[in-house]
Design a protein around this motif. Structure first.
Motif: not given
Length: 365
Positions: A241-251
């Motif tokens: 879904q491109g969730h920004q918070g989740a994406l940031e977890v993985f850099g």
């Protein structure tokens, strides 16, 4: 083609169940049970077949649940002794859940025994709906059990959106009561258990995406490789879904100074053919950046609007001034979960949650 699951619940299985139940309880009305449980079974779907067997168990086992539970326990395998196992346990789940409501301890003991043979994730949900605090207290105890099947039940049984099962509205609204169980099991030595924890979090993410992104960030601190894999699997829906918070977890931060060109090699195709496209990425950023590349096919619906389906593609690191070229072949073929309609579709490339390129194609049937 693989065998449909429903075919595993057959007249032969019913007869085998009757045999084991008769050995455990000689007064069991075997012929009447078989006649009811196997009646036109081949005309029914999976859950309907199981429900018909449950109804037959309710009609032909003793009304006293404690007595019925003793018969069922005696019908289970024991050492070299054969007994009820495999798909025969599926209807037992619902029988225990429906008949054991006023006999909590007896029902919990039986569910713990049968989960080793075929998961009790369906049976425990009756008790979560009836008395959530008491059922969750039992599941917290199960999370510390020496048997990995029982530990998995502690997570799998309280998944808010478990497929094929009754949903748990209270836990969909507020999943906080199950988080201690998942935390307890996140580093379980068995991947079978950790996978369930990931699936539970993925369920929660569908109702509370920000919460799961925060949990992922917390759990990533000093995480082992196995826990990192768990977190990645738990965040799969959020990443799609491109969730920004989740994406940031993985850099994966927002792409910087990235140009993208999408070349579509099949602007027209017929159902059953392959969609062929090629992506070229160029970076003018001052530093290397990690990129998670997905693509979405926007299918035409009956009303003419389009509905996207996101697919994973590739993750890579692109150096400053670097270029990457990727090619993809995507089959547009009939599947049971989608109905295709002719018209103008499009494919969209998504990098770190952001759409960067799009191209259109015409589909005919």
């Amino acid at each position: 083609m693989p065998e449909p699951f429903k075919n595993f619940i057959s007249a032969a299985l019913v007869d085998e169940m009757a045999s084991h139940l008769s050995k455990a309880w000689p007064r069991f009305p075997r012929e009447a049970f078989v006649a009811e449980a196997a009646h036109e079974l081949d005309k029914l779907e999976l859950k309907e077949r199981s429900n018909q067997i449950v109804a037959a168990l309710e009609h032909h086992l003793p009304d006293d649940f404690a007595e019925a539970a003793a018969i069922l326990r005696a019908s289970l395998p024991d050492g070299d002794k054969a007994g009820l196992s495999g798909w025969a346990i599926l209807p037992l789940n619902d029988y225990v859940g429906r008949a054991g409501q006023r006999h909590f301890e007896t029902a919990m003991d039986l569910l713990e025994k049968i989960t080793v043979l075929f998961s009790s994730e369906f049976g425990i949900r009756y008790f979560l709906l009836q008395d959530q605090p008491r059922a969750l207290a039992q599941m917290r105890r199960w999370s510390e059990n020496s048997n990995h099947h029982v530990r998995r039940l502690a997570s799998e049984g309280c998944r808010p959106r478990l497929p094929w099962a009754m949903r748990l509205p209270a836990l969909m609204k507020d999943p906080a009561p199950i988080l201690p169980i998942l935390t307890r099991l996140r580093d379980d030595p068995e991947n079978y258990v950790r996978r369930s924890v990931a699936n539970n979090l993925n369920d929660i993410a569908k109702d509370h995406p920000d919460l799961v992104a925060r949990i992922a960030a917390q759990w990533m601190k000093d995480a082992s490789e196995s826990r990192k894999r768990l977190i990645r699997h738990a965040c799969r829906t959020l990443l799609k879904q491109g969730h920004q918070g989740a994406l940031e977890v993985f850099g994966f931060t927002a792409p910087k100074k990235l140009s993208a060109e999408l070349a579509l090699h099949t602007p027209t195709l017929t159902l059953g053919e392959n969609l062929l496209f090629e992506l070229t990425l160029e970076s003018d950023a001052t530093a290397s950046q990690d990129l998670m590349i997905d693509y979405a096919v926007h299918h035409v619906k009956a009303d003419g609007t389009r509905s996207p389906k996101v697919f994973k593609w590739k993750s890579l690191s692109l150096e400053s001034g670097g270029q990457a070229r990727l090619a993809k072949k995507h089959a547009i073929r009939p599947i049971t979960t989608r109905r295709y309609y002719p018209g103008l579709h499009h494919v969209e490339v998504i990098v770190n949650g952001q759409a960067v390129a799009r191209s259109y194609f015409t589909l005919s049937l």
